[in-house]
Design a protein around this motif. Structure first.
Motif, PDB file in Angstrom:
ATOM      1  N   TYR A  32       0.671  -1.210  -0.096  1.00 11.64           N
ATOM      2  CA  TYR A  32      -0.046  -0.119   0.126  1.00 11.64           C
ATOM      3  C   TYR A  32       0.834   1.294  -0.056  1.00 11.64           C
ATOM      4  N   ASP A  33       0.339   2.338  -0.802  1.00 11.56           N
ATOM      5  CA  ASP A  33       1.019   3.447  -0.647  1.00 11.56           C
ATOM      6  C   ASP A  33       0.661   4.099   0.814  1.00 11.56           C
ATOM      7  N   MET A  34       1.441   5.115   1.296  1.00 10.71           N
ATOM      8  CA  MET A  34       1.196   5.685   2.502  1.00 10.71           C
ATOM      9  C   MET A  34       1.340   7.237   2.388  1.00 10.71           C
ATOM     10  N   SER A  35       0.832   7.931   3.349  1.00 10.34           N
ATOM     11  CA  SER A  35       0.635   9.322   3.552  1.00 10.34           C
ATOM     12  C   SER A  35       0.734   9.793   4.664  1.00 10.34           C
ATOM     13  N   TRP A  36       1.675  11.042   4.784  1.00 13.01           N
ATOM     14  CA  TRP A  36       1.503  11.837   5.981  1.00 13.01           C
ATOM     15  C   TRP A  36       0.482  13.077   5.437  1.00 13.01           C
ATOM     16  N   TYR A  37      -0.305  13.339   6.468  1.00 13.77           N
ATOM     17  CA  TYR A  37      -1.110  14.470   6.653  1.00 13.77           C
ATOM     18  C   TYR A  37      -0.997  15.394   7.834  1.00 13.77           C
ATOM     19  N   ARG A  38      -1.348  16.512   7.959  1.00 13.80           N
ATOM     20  CA  ARG A  38      -1.308  17.597   9.085  1.00 13.80           C
ATOM     21  C   ARG A  38      -2.463  18.158   9.036  1.00 13.80           C
ATOM     22  N   GLN A  39      -2.681  18.716  10.332  1.00 15.83           N
ATOM     23  CA  GLN A  39      -3.923  19.690  10.561  1.00 15.83           C
ATOM     24  C   GLN A  39      -3.804  20.533  11.750  1.00 15.83           C
ATOM     25  N   THR A  40      -4.263  21.784  11.627  1.00  8.49           N
ATOM     26  CA  THR A  40      -4.240  22.838  12.635  1.00  8.49           C
ATOM     27  C   THR A  40      -5.524  22.972  12.900  1.00  8.49           C
ATOM     28  N   PRO A  41      -5.846  23.733  13.974  1.00 12.78           N
ATOM     29  CA  PRO A  41      -6.920  24.007  14.470  1.00 12.78           C
ATOM     30  C   PRO A  41      -7.859  24.952  13.712  1.00 12.78           C
ATOM     31  N   GLU A  44      -8.643  22.317   7.617  1.00 10.68           N
ATOM     32  CA  GLU A  44      -8.811  21.132   6.933  1.00 10.68           C
ATOM     33  C   GLU A  44      -7.598  20.275   7.112  1.00 10.68           C
ATOM     34  N   ARG A  45      -7.529  19.169   7.219  1.00  9.74           N
ATOM     35  CA  ARG A  45      -6.418  18.301   6.987  1.00  9.74           C
ATOM     36  C   ARG A  45      -5.909  18.278   5.590  1.00  9.74           C
ATOM     37  N   GLU A  46      -4.370  18.652   5.613  1.00 14.52           N
ATOM     38  CA  GLU A  46      -4.021  18.619   4.328  1.00 14.52           C
ATOM     39  C   GLU A  46      -2.555  17.630   4.106  1.00 14.52           C
ATOM     40  N   LEU A  47      -2.631  17.401   2.821  1.00 12.46           N
ATOM     41  CA  LEU A  47      -1.617  16.422   2.499  1.00 12.46           C
ATOM     42  C   LEU A  47      -0.374  17.074   2.454  1.00 12.46           C
ATOM     43  N   VAL A  48       0.783  16.425   3.176  1.00 10.20           N
ATOM     44  CA  VAL A  48       2.036  16.834   3.366  1.00 10.20           C
ATOM     45  C   VAL A  48       3.079  16.056   2.475  1.00 10.20           C
ATOM     46  N   ALA A  49       2.951  14.623   2.457  1.00 11.52           N
ATOM     47  CA  ALA A  49       3.694  13.796   1.672  1.00 11.52           C
ATOM     48  C   ALA A  49       3.161  12.548   1.404  1.00 11.52           C
ATOM     49  N   SER A  50       3.391  11.864   0.272  1.00  9.99           N
ATOM     50  CA  SER A  50       2.880  10.581  -0.008  1.00  9.99           C
ATOM     51  C   SER A  50       4.097   9.645  -0.672  1.00  9.99           C
ATOM     52  N   ILE A  51       4.030   8.301  -0.353  1.00 11.19           N
ATOM     53  CA  ILE A  51       4.859   7.245  -0.964  1.00 11.19           C
ATOM     54  C   ILE A  51       4.267   6.162  -1.475  1.00 11.19           C
ATOM     55  N   ASP A  52       4.881   5.576  -2.620  1.00 12.49           N
ATOM     56  CA  ASP A  52       4.137   4.638  -3.121  1.00 12.49           C
ATOM     57  C   ASP A  52       4.576   3.260  -2.360  1.00 12.49           C
ATOM     58  N   SER A  53       4.018   2.030  -2.647  1.00  7.97           N
ATOM     59  CA  SER A  53       4.368   0.952  -1.889  1.00  7.97           C
ATOM     60  C   SER A  53       5.953   0.591  -2.142  1.00  7.97           C
ATOM     61  N   THR A  54       6.507   0.793  -3.183  1.00  4.74           N
ATOM     62  CA  THR A  54       7.876   0.564  -3.664  1.00  4.74           C
ATOM     63  C   THR A  54       8.731   1.455  -3.005  1.00  4.74           C
ATOM     64  N   ALA A  55       8.385   2.560  -2.783  1.00  2.00           N
ATOM     65  CA  ALA A  55       9.136   3.768  -2.363  1.00  2.00           C
ATOM     66  C   ALA A  55       9.823   4.283  -3.463  1.00  2.00           C
ATOM     67  N   ARG A  56       9.597   4.320  -4.837  1.00  2.00           N
ATOM     68  CA  ARG A  56       9.861   4.751  -6.059  1.00  2.00           C
ATOM     69  C   ARG A  56       9.271   6.209  -6.410  1.00  2.00           C
ATOM     70  N   ARG A  57       7.999   6.365  -5.797  1.00  2.00           N
ATOM     71  CA  ARG A  57       7.510   7.722  -6.090  1.00  2.00           C
ATOM     72  C   ARG A  57       7.030   8.186  -4.925  1.00  2.00           C
ATOM     73  N   LYS A  58       7.331   9.400  -4.680  1.00  2.00           N
ATOM     74  CA  LYS A  58       7.010  10.315  -3.449  1.00  2.00           C
ATOM     75  C   LYS A  58       6.537  11.745  -4.088  1.00  2.00           C
ATOM     76  N   ASN A  59       5.505  12.109  -3.464  1.00  2.00           N
ATOM     77  CA  ASN A  59       5.039  13.423  -3.516  1.00  2.00           C
ATOM     78  C   ASN A  59       4.931  14.232  -2.397  1.00  2.00           C
TER      79      ASN A  59
END
Length: 116
Positions: A32-41, A44-59
């Motif tokens: 599975y691809d995984m993501s990090w999000y963050r949220q301040t009071p 809305e929660r915002e996407l910070v970074a994502s990585i695919d299952s093989t770690a070849r693609r990062k955004n």
């Protein structure tokens, strides 16, 4: 069931670094691809970074490009977020997330405070 344990948050001065960790269980992590999000009071929660299952693609969000690095260790079922050159505006609760079987699953969050 899907479960995450996040760690690594804390208080840091501007310009400092932190490394967040997210240990996953309950699903085939390496598939599975995984993501990090963050949220301040009040925001809305915002996407910070994502990585695919093989770690070849990062955004990355434009706001963190060149400062944050997402990585993963499929042997340890863990995803990481190395945060460098932290800014006050990076202050937020950070969450890891997986989209698994048509649902989003979130960790409990780890607080990052960037303050002088």
């Amino acid at each position: 069931q899907v479960h995450f344990v996040e760690s690594g948050g804390g208080l840091v001065q501007p310009g400092g670094s932190l490394r967040l960790s997210c240990a996953a269980s309950g699903f085939l992590f390496r598939a599975y691809d995984m993501s990090w999000y963050r949220q301040t009071p009040g925001k809305e929660r915002e996407l910070v970074a994502s990585i695919d299952s093989t770690a070849r693609r990062k955004n990355y969000a434009d706001s963190v490009k060149g400062r944050f690095i997402i990585s993963r260790d499929n042997d340890k079922n863990a995803v990481y977020l190395q945060m460098n050159s932290l800014k006050i505006e990076d202050t937020a609760v950070y969450y890891c997330k997986v989209y698994h079987r048509a649902s989003d699953y979130w960790g409990q969050g780890t607080q990052v405070i960037v303050s002088a």
